[in-house]
Design an enzyme around this catalytic site. Structure first.
Site, PDB file in Angstrom:
ATOM      1  N   TYR A 175       0.725  -0.962  -0.716  1.00 13.89           N
ATOM      2  CA  TYR A 175       0.058  -0.274  -0.161  1.00 13.89           C
ATOM      3  C   TYR A 175       0.596   1.218  -0.178  1.00 13.89           C
ATOM      4  O   TYR A 175       0.441   2.069  -0.710  1.00 13.89           O
ATOM      5  CB  TYR A 175      -0.393   0.329   0.784  1.00 13.89           C
ATOM      6  CG  TYR A 175      -2.192   1.433   1.311  1.00 13.89           C
ATOM      7  CD1 TYR A 175      -2.977   2.019   0.499  1.00 13.89           C
ATOM      8  CD2 TYR A 175      -1.785   2.376   1.971  1.00 13.89           C
ATOM      9  CE1 TYR A 175      -3.700   2.288   0.697  1.00 13.89           C
ATOM     10  CE2 TYR A 175      -2.857   3.509   2.539  1.00 13.89           C
ATOM     11  CZ  TYR A 175      -3.187   3.464   1.528  1.00 13.89           C
ATOM     12  OH  TYR A 175      -4.324   4.732   1.741  1.00 13.89           O
ATOM     13  N   LYS A 179       0.863   4.487  -2.641  1.00  8.00           N
ATOM     14  CA  LYS A 179       0.592   6.321  -2.302  1.00  8.00           C
ATOM     15  C   LYS A 179       2.607   6.711  -2.435  1.00  8.00           C
ATOM     16  O   LYS A 179       1.904   8.186  -2.796  1.00  8.00           O
ATOM     17  CB  LYS A 179       0.448   5.843  -0.784  1.00  8.00           C
ATOM     18  CG  LYS A 179      -1.134   5.455  -0.666  1.00  8.00           C
ATOM     19  CD  LYS A 179      -1.960   5.877  -0.853  1.00  8.00           C
ATOM     20  CE  LYS A 179      -3.054   6.090  -2.160  1.00  8.00           C
ATOM     21  NZ  LYS A 179      -4.198   6.647  -2.659  1.00  8.00           N
ATOM     22  N   THR A 212     -13.549   5.798   7.075  1.00  4.11           N
ATOM     23  CA  THR A 212     -14.715   5.758   5.293  1.00  4.11           C
ATOM     24  C   THR A 212     -14.765   4.420   5.665  1.00  4.11           C
ATOM     25  O   THR A 212     -14.541   3.439   6.557  1.00  4.11           O
ATOM     26  CB  THR A 212     -13.084   6.127   4.095  1.00  4.11           C
ATOM     27  OG1 THR A 212     -12.753   5.350   4.600  1.00  4.11           O
ATOM     28  CG2 THR A 212     -13.288   7.442   4.678  1.00  4.11           C
TER      29      THR A 212
HETATM   30  N1  LIG Z   1      -9.539   7.178   4.940  1.00  8.41           N
HETATM   31  C1  LIG Z   1      -8.016   7.288   4.770  1.00  8.41           C
HETATM   32  O1  LIG Z   1      -7.432   7.376   6.664  1.00  8.41           O
HETATM   33  C2  LIG Z   1      -7.367   7.214   4.091  1.00  8.41           C
HETATM   34  C3  LIG Z   1      -5.764   7.707   4.598  1.00  8.41           C
HETATM   35  C4  LIG Z   1      -4.584   7.703   3.587  1.00  8.41           C
HETATM   36  C5  LIG Z   1      -5.676   7.843   2.076  1.00  8.41           C
HETATM   37  N2  LIG Z   1      -6.266   7.270   1.901  1.00  8.41           N
HETATM   38  C6  LIG Z   1      -6.484   7.234   0.569  1.00  8.41           C
HETATM   39  O2  LIG Z   1      -7.533   7.760   0.013  1.00  8.41           O
HETATM   40  C7  LIG Z   1      -8.829   7.693  -1.657  1.00  8.41           C
HETATM   41  C8  LIG Z   1     -10.246   7.437  -0.882  1.00  8.41           C
HETATM   42  O3  LIG Z   1     -10.360   6.479  -0.083  1.00  8.41           O
HETATM   43  P1  LIG Z   1     -11.261   6.732   0.822  1.00  8.41           P
HETATM   44  O4  LIG Z   1     -11.003   6.416   2.550  1.00  8.41           O
HETATM   45  O5  LIG Z   1     -12.398   7.514   1.161  1.00  8.41           O
HETATM   46  O6  LIG Z   1     -12.036   4.636   1.035  1.00  8.41           O
HETATM   47  P2  LIG Z   1     -13.972   4.150   0.596  1.00  8.41           P
HETATM   48  O7  LIG Z   1     -14.428   4.626   1.378  1.00  8.41           O
HETATM   49  O8  LIG Z   1     -13.182   2.924   0.375  1.00  8.41           O
HETATM   50  O9  LIG Z   1     -13.321   4.726  -1.161  1.00  8.41           O
HETATM   51  C9  LIG Z   1     -13.000   4.282  -1.969  1.00  8.41           C
HETATM   52  C10 LIG Z   1     -13.643   4.694  -3.146  1.00  8.41           C
HETATM   53  O10 LIG Z   1     -12.263   3.673  -4.017  1.00  8.41           O
HETATM   54  C11 LIG Z   1     -13.355   3.431  -4.604  1.00  8.41           C
HETATM   55  N3  LIG Z   1     -12.875   2.051  -5.141  1.00  8.41           N
HETATM   56  C12 LIG Z   1     -11.532   0.817  -5.258  1.00  8.41           C
HETATM   57  N4  LIG Z   1     -11.583  -0.268  -5.701  1.00  8.41           N
HETATM   58  C13 LIG Z   1     -12.153   0.201  -7.418  1.00  8.41           C
HETATM   59  C14 LIG Z   1     -12.083   0.542  -8.717  1.00  8.41           C
HETATM   60  N5  LIG Z   1     -11.051  -0.930  -8.735  1.00  8.41           N
HETATM   61  N6  LIG Z   1     -12.368   0.817  -9.572  1.00  8.41           N
HETATM   62  C15 LIG Z   1     -13.099   1.988  -9.491  1.00  8.41           C
HETATM   63  N7  LIG Z   1     -13.207   2.085  -8.851  1.00  8.41           N
HETATM   64  C16 LIG Z   1     -12.904   1.910  -6.978  1.00  8.41           C
HETATM   65  C17 LIG Z   1     -14.469   2.092  -4.035  1.00  8.41           C
HETATM   66  O11 LIG Z   1     -15.927   2.501  -4.968  1.00  8.41           O
HETATM   67  P3  LIG Z   1     -16.766   1.560  -4.058  1.00  8.41           P
HETATM   68  O12 LIG Z   1     -17.788   2.484  -2.996  1.00  8.41           O
HETATM   69  O13 LIG Z   1     -17.053   0.487  -5.164  1.00  8.41           O
HETATM   70  O14 LIG Z   1     -16.332   0.476  -3.160  1.00  8.41           O
HETATM   71  C18 LIG Z   1     -14.698   3.878  -3.146  1.00  8.41           C
HETATM   72  O15 LIG Z   1     -15.605   4.812  -4.212  1.00  8.41           O
HETATM   73  C19 LIG Z   1      -7.882   6.240  -1.128  1.00  8.41           C
HETATM   74  O16 LIG Z   1      -6.586   6.736  -2.348  1.00  8.41           O
HETATM   75  C20 LIG Z   1      -7.400   6.335  -0.500  1.00  8.41           C
HETATM   76  O17 LIG Z   1      -5.959   5.652  -0.242  1.00  8.41           O
HETATM   77  C21 LIG Z   1      -7.523   7.901   2.629  1.00  8.41           C
END
Ligand SMILES: NC(=O)c1ccc[n+]([C@@H]2O[C@H](COP(=O)([O-])OP(=O)(O)OC[C@H]3O[C@@H](n4cnc5c(N)ncnc54)[C@H](OP(=O)(O)O)[C@@H]3O)[C@@H](O)[C@H]2O)c1
Length: 306
Positions: A175, A179, A212
């Site tokens: 992961y 990133k 999330t």
């Molecule tokens: N939350 C945190 O603490 C955190 C920390 C650091 C970085 N991030 C980054 O923030 C970004 C958003 O994450 P989030 O926290 O909002 O997570 P999330 O709620 O799991 O949302 C992830 C999104 O990506 C979509 N996705 C996953 N696989 C996919 C695929 N094969 N094709 C198209 N869409 C896909 C998901 O679609 P589905 O609805 O179909 O699952 C969802 O819309 C990510 O890049 C993550 O690495 C998050």
């Protein structure tokens, strides 16, 4: 500087924005605020039902919102190419591209339809390919292009000899590599944009930690105690998805933004807090590795920036 909030987003009327992973979490919050500011927003995701629900939710909050869903499964390059093809056929310049979708720390090594390790393929390679294929529409609008990185980039290493972790798969280093790759991609795209006169503003953002579906979809897939503990921990150390979306919204809309900048929360260890400049770890600034990663990404995806 006063705390930046969504009230500081300038009028986005007339702009076209694309947000990947807009069916939930940070992507949905980002799409909602861009639409609230007047942009026409394309919600990109792999799940049509969730996409429709996301659109309906945004319209229920902002009845004039111009949002629509487009399918693109980032675990399938043909799906990404098809989406880009539809955009190119429509020919409308794209003002904002937020490459937000992602999966985190999948317990076992999985692969995309194209045989890429799942985290690398979803989080990075597909976004690289999407950006390359959309380049004519992005340059036409002198677009803002935002890559989602993470605090995890700090421990990331680009394994040029084995990008796909065919040897010794470990969920978190994999992961972290994705990133770090996203941050290096943003910086390299900024350099190449300047060299080639593409006039893009290429930047990156991270959100610290936010509550999330990321944990439930990744390290705690299947639910149970891990999911509950992970959710509790994020609630304690992190902030809400709406607050977490602020750095990427700032990156996407603040007029003063210049290429190569990185945005994140300003609180302790950048875990939460109001948005502002983020700290870039030294290995992300290695232009030689970034260039090699770019070449490898073009070879793997078949998508070329021209
Ligand atoms: N939350 C945190 O603490 C955190 C920390 C650091 C970085 N991030 C980054 O923030 C970004 C958003 O994450 P989030 O926290 O909002 O997570 P999330 O709620 O799991 O949302 C992830 C999104 O990506 C979509 N996705 C996953 N696989 C996919 C695929 N094969 N094709 C198209 N869409 C896909 C998901 O679609 P589905 O609805 O179909 O699952 C969802 O819309 C990510 O890049 C993550 O690495 C998050």
């Amino acid at each position: 500087m006063a705390t930046w909030t969504t009230k500081d987003i300038p009028d986005q009327s007339g702009k076209l924005a694309i947000v990947t992973g807009a069916t939930g979490g940070l992507g949905l919050e980002t799409a909602l605020e861009l639409a609230a500011a007047g942009a026409e927003v394309i919600l990109v995701g792999r799940n049509e039902a969730k996409g429709r629900a996301a659109g309906a939710l945004i319209r229920s909050r902002h009845e004039d919102a111009q949002v629509r869903f487009e399918i693109a499964d980032l675990a399938r390059l043909a799906s990404v190419t098809a989406f880009a093809g539809r955009m190119l056929a429509a020919g409308r310049p794209i003002d904002i591209l937020v490459n937000n979708a992602g999966v985190m720390a999948l317990p076992k090594r999985e692969t995309t339809v194209d045989g890429f390790e799942m985290q690398l393929g979803t989080n990075y390679l597909s976004h690289f390919a999407l950006t390359a294929r959309l380049l004519p529409l992005l340059t036409a609008a002198k677009a803002r292009v935002v890559q989602l990185s993470s605090m995890a980039h700090r421990s990331g290493k680009i394994r040029l000899g084995d990008l796909q972790y065919e040897q010794g798969y470990r969920p978190w280093p994999v992961y972290s590599q994705t990133k770090l790759a996203m941050l290096m991609f943003a910086l390299e795209l900024d350099r190449r944009s300047a060299e080639n006169g593409w006039e893009l503003t290429s930047v990156a953002a991270h959100l610290g930690a936010a509550s999330t579906d990321l944990i439930a979809n990744g390290p705690a897939a299947g639910g149970g105690l891990m999911a509950w503990l992970g959710g509790m921990a994020i609630n304690v150390i992190g902030h809400s998805a709406a607050q977490g979306a602020l750095p990427q919204l700032m990156a996407a809309t603040m007029p003063e933004v210049t290429g190569g900048q990185y945005f994140g929360p300003q609180g302790w260890k950048e875990l939460k807090g109001p948005p502002g400049p983020g700290n870039i770890e030294r290995q992300a600034l290695d232009a030689e590795v970034a260039a090699k990663l770019w070449t490898a990404s073009e070879r793997l995806t078949g998508a070329v920036f021209r």
